[in-house]
Design a protein around this motif. Structure first.
Motif, PDB file in Angstrom:
ATOM      1  N   HIS A 140       0.864  -1.185   0.000  1.00  0.00           N
ATOM      2  CA  HIS A 140       0.000   0.000   0.000  1.00  0.00           C
ATOM      3  C   HIS A 140       0.895   1.228   0.000  1.00  0.00           C
ATOM      4  O   HIS A 140       2.027   1.185   0.493  1.00  0.00           O
TER       5      HIS A 140
ATOM      6  N   SER B 265      -2.105   0.576  -4.519  1.00  0.00           N
ATOM      7  CA  SER B 265      -2.390   0.147  -3.151  1.00  0.00           C
ATOM      8  C   SER B 265      -3.280  -1.084  -3.168  1.00  0.00           C
ATOM      9  O   SER B 265      -4.284  -1.117  -3.878  1.00  0.00           O
ATOM     10  N   GLY B 266      -2.867  -2.090  -2.412  1.00  0.00           N
ATOM     11  CA  GLY B 266      -3.607  -3.340  -2.332  1.00  0.00           C
ATOM     12  C   GLY B 266      -3.070  -4.429  -3.243  1.00  0.00           C
ATOM     13  O   GLY B 266      -3.449  -5.589  -3.101  1.00  0.00           O
TER      14      GLY B 266
END
Length: 178
Positions: free
Chosen positions: A89, A116-117
């Motif tokens: 992230h 992010s992720g």
């Protein structure tokens, strides 16, 4: 303890074993086994090393919770065993928060754009470089075996340079004589 004066560097820089469950009390689900081989202390005349080195053992599905460092840059290297899954992230160190959006990392020296992720899977011999804006959580990939992970980084300061946005604690309470 009998050699505490002679071994001051070991005690002062917290070299050696570190077993943590991040306060979760389920080590096999959320935990990490580390051994700090080398460390310095930022701004120290006595311990001027600007670097640290660790070995970590990460079991299959054993999660190290999402965190980032305000100052430390670190290379994470899969030394042996299974595959390491890393969820990444973008972090905002000024706000001590994980935020969305794209960012770049270096995997084996090659720049890679991430969001992010996103998850990254490293196999033995592969590495990634994290900067302070890279929040990360990691675990051993199920079915691939326990992972031996190396970390080469700037000075490690667990007391002042870890941010766990989810409220996780870094050190478990110690029960003496257990």
């Amino acid at each position: 303890e009998r050699k505490r004066v002679e071994a001051a560097e070991i005690f002062d820089l917290e070299l050696g074993w570190d077993v943590t469950g991040f306060g979760e009390e389920e080590f096999l689900r959320t935990g990490l086994l580390l051994f700090t081989l080398r460390n310095g202390r930022a701004g120290s005349i006595r311990y001027p090393k600007p670097y640290a080195e660790k070995i970590m053992m990460v079991r299959e599905s054993q999660v190290t919770p999402c965190h980032f460092h305000w100052r430390k840059r670190e290379d994470i290297i899969v030394r042996a065993g299974g595959n390491l899954v890393i969820e990444l992230h973008r972090a905002d160190p000024e706000r001590s928060a994980v935020v969305g959006g794209p960012f770049e990392i270096a995997v084996d020296g090659i720049r890679r754009r991430m969001n992010s992720g996103d998850r990254l899977v490293l196999t033995p011999g592969e590495s990634v470089c994290f900067e302070p804006v890279h929040a990360h959580s990691f675990w051993g990939e199920p079915g691939s075996g326990t992972v031996m992970v190396g970390e080469v980084s700037m000075v490690n300061d667990d007391a002042n340079d870890n941010c766990f946005p989810g409220g996780v604690i870094r050190f478990d309470p110690i029960e003496e004589d257990e």
